[in-house]
Write a protein that holds these residues in place. Structure first.
Motif, PDB file in Angstrom:
ATOM      1  N   SER A  11       9.379   3.711   6.862  1.00 32.09           N
ATOM      2  CA  SER A  11       9.851   2.365   6.517  1.00 32.09           C
ATOM      3  C   SER A  11      10.070   1.528   7.774  1.00 32.09           C
ATOM      4  O   SER A  11      10.497   2.035   8.808  1.00 32.09           O
ATOM      5  N   ILE A  35       3.059   7.273   7.703  1.00 32.66           N
ATOM      6  CA  ILE A  35       2.426   6.631   6.556  1.00 32.66           C
ATOM      7  C   ILE A  35       3.537   6.046   5.699  1.00 32.66           C
ATOM      8  O   ILE A  35       4.542   6.719   5.424  1.00 32.66           O
ATOM      9  N   GLY A  36       3.359   4.794   5.301  1.00 34.94           N
ATOM     10  CA  GLY A  36       4.342   4.126   4.465  1.00 34.94           C
ATOM     11  C   GLY A  36       3.672   3.087   3.583  1.00 34.94           C
ATOM     12  O   GLY A  36       2.442   2.954   3.581  1.00 34.94           O
ATOM     13  N   LEU A  37       4.480   2.327   2.881  1.00 32.42           N
ATOM     14  CA  LEU A  37       3.952   1.304   1.976  1.00 32.42           C
ATOM     15  C   LEU A  37       3.528   0.038   2.712  1.00 32.42           C
ATOM     16  O   LEU A  37       2.671  -0.699   2.248  1.00 32.42           O
ATOM     17  N   LYS A  38       4.182  -0.233   3.857  1.00 34.12           N
ATOM     18  CA  LYS A  38       3.881  -1.448   4.628  1.00 34.12           C
ATOM     19  C   LYS A  38       3.496  -1.080   6.051  1.00 34.12           C
ATOM     20  O   LYS A  38       4.141  -0.255   6.681  1.00 34.12           O
ATOM     21  N   GLN A  39       2.429  -1.741   6.535  1.00 33.47           N
ATOM     22  CA  GLN A  39       2.012  -1.526   7.916  1.00 33.47           C
ATOM     23  C   GLN A  39       3.015  -2.161   8.860  1.00 33.47           C
ATOM     24  O   GLN A  39       3.647  -3.164   8.530  1.00 33.47           O
ATOM     25  N   ASN A  46       2.621   3.357  14.881  1.00 32.04           N
ATOM     26  CA  ASN A  46       2.001   2.558  13.827  1.00 32.04           C
ATOM     27  C   ASN A  46       2.287   3.206  12.479  1.00 32.04           C
ATOM     28  O   ASN A  46       2.023   4.393  12.307  1.00 32.04           O
ATOM     29  N   ILE A  47       2.800   2.422  11.552  1.00 35.37           N
ATOM     30  CA  ILE A  47       2.921   2.906  10.173  1.00 35.37           C
ATOM     31  C   ILE A  47       1.619   2.528   9.477  1.00 35.37           C
ATOM     32  O   ILE A  47       1.269   1.344   9.397  1.00 35.37           O
ATOM     33  N   ASN A  48       0.912   3.539   9.023  1.00 32.06           N
ATOM     34  CA  ASN A  48      -0.357   3.340   8.320  1.00 32.06           C
ATOM     35  C   ASN A  48      -0.108   3.300   6.824  1.00 32.06           C
ATOM     36  O   ASN A  48       0.797   3.972   6.330  1.00 32.06           O
ATOM     37  N   THR A  49      -0.933   2.556   6.119  1.00 35.07           N
ATOM     38  CA  THR A  49      -0.841   2.548   4.656  1.00 35.07           C
ATOM     39  C   THR A  49      -1.955   3.398   4.041  1.00 35.07           C
ATOM     40  O   THR A  49      -1.905   3.724   2.869  1.00 35.07           O
ATOM     41  N   ASP A  50      -2.944   3.746   4.847  1.00 37.41           N
ATOM     42  CA  ASP A  50      -4.040   4.601   4.390  1.00 37.41           C
ATOM     43  C   ASP A  50      -3.764   6.048   4.775  1.00 37.41           C
ATOM     44  O   ASP A  50      -3.042   6.316   5.734  1.00 37.41           O
ATOM     45  N   TYR A  72       0.291  12.905  -3.074  1.00 37.17           N
ATOM     46  CA  TYR A  72       0.072  13.330  -1.688  1.00 37.17           C
ATOM     47  C   TYR A  72      -0.111  14.844  -1.531  1.00 37.17           C
ATOM     48  O   TYR A  72      -0.362  15.309  -0.424  1.00 37.17           O
TER      49      TYR A  72
END
Length: 120
Positions: A11, A35-39, A46-50, A72
């Motif tokens: 988040s 990995i999260g819902l928002k980049q 980096n928070i990835n959404t993919d 997941y």
């Protein structure tokens, strides 16, 4: 020891435990991917959404409730982590069994507590 860690359910909100965990993991010298819902960017991560194909993941630390973990399962198994940490609120006996069948260790623990007590 540097444990490359995937924070799943990352988040951008500084009051969320996943956000705090990313900061503390980085401060402790661990390589962090997320990995999260928002980049976005947290502590240089980096928070990835993919669903990225990360290599050499030691630990997946979960910040998703059990219902949201289901999509997941295969992805986490494909990463072949050494362990999965189920943080408070993410406990999931169904997934424990899947991990056992795939020879992946898991812990029902808090990443923040493990870090603060040098047990990570």
């Amino acid at each position: 020891m540097n444990r490359k860690t995937l924070v799943l359910g990352a988040s951008l909100n500084p009051s969320r435990y996943s956000h705090i965990a990313m900061n503390r993991l980085k401060q402790a010298g661990h390589e962090v991917v997320a990995i999260g819902l928002k980049q976005g960017l947290v502590q240089g991560v980096n928070i990835n959404t993919d669903l990225m194909t990360f290599k050499d993941i030691d630990t997946v630390t979960l910040y998703l409730n059990p219902k949201n973990q289901v999509p997941y399962y295969d992805y986490i198994l494909s990463l072949k982590p050494k362990r999965v940490i189920f943080n408070p609120g993410t406990e999931n006996p169904e997934f424990y069994n899947i991990l056992k069948m795939n020879n992946i260790d898991f812990e029902v623990a808090c990443t923040l507590v493990l870090l603060s007590t040098n047990q990570y």
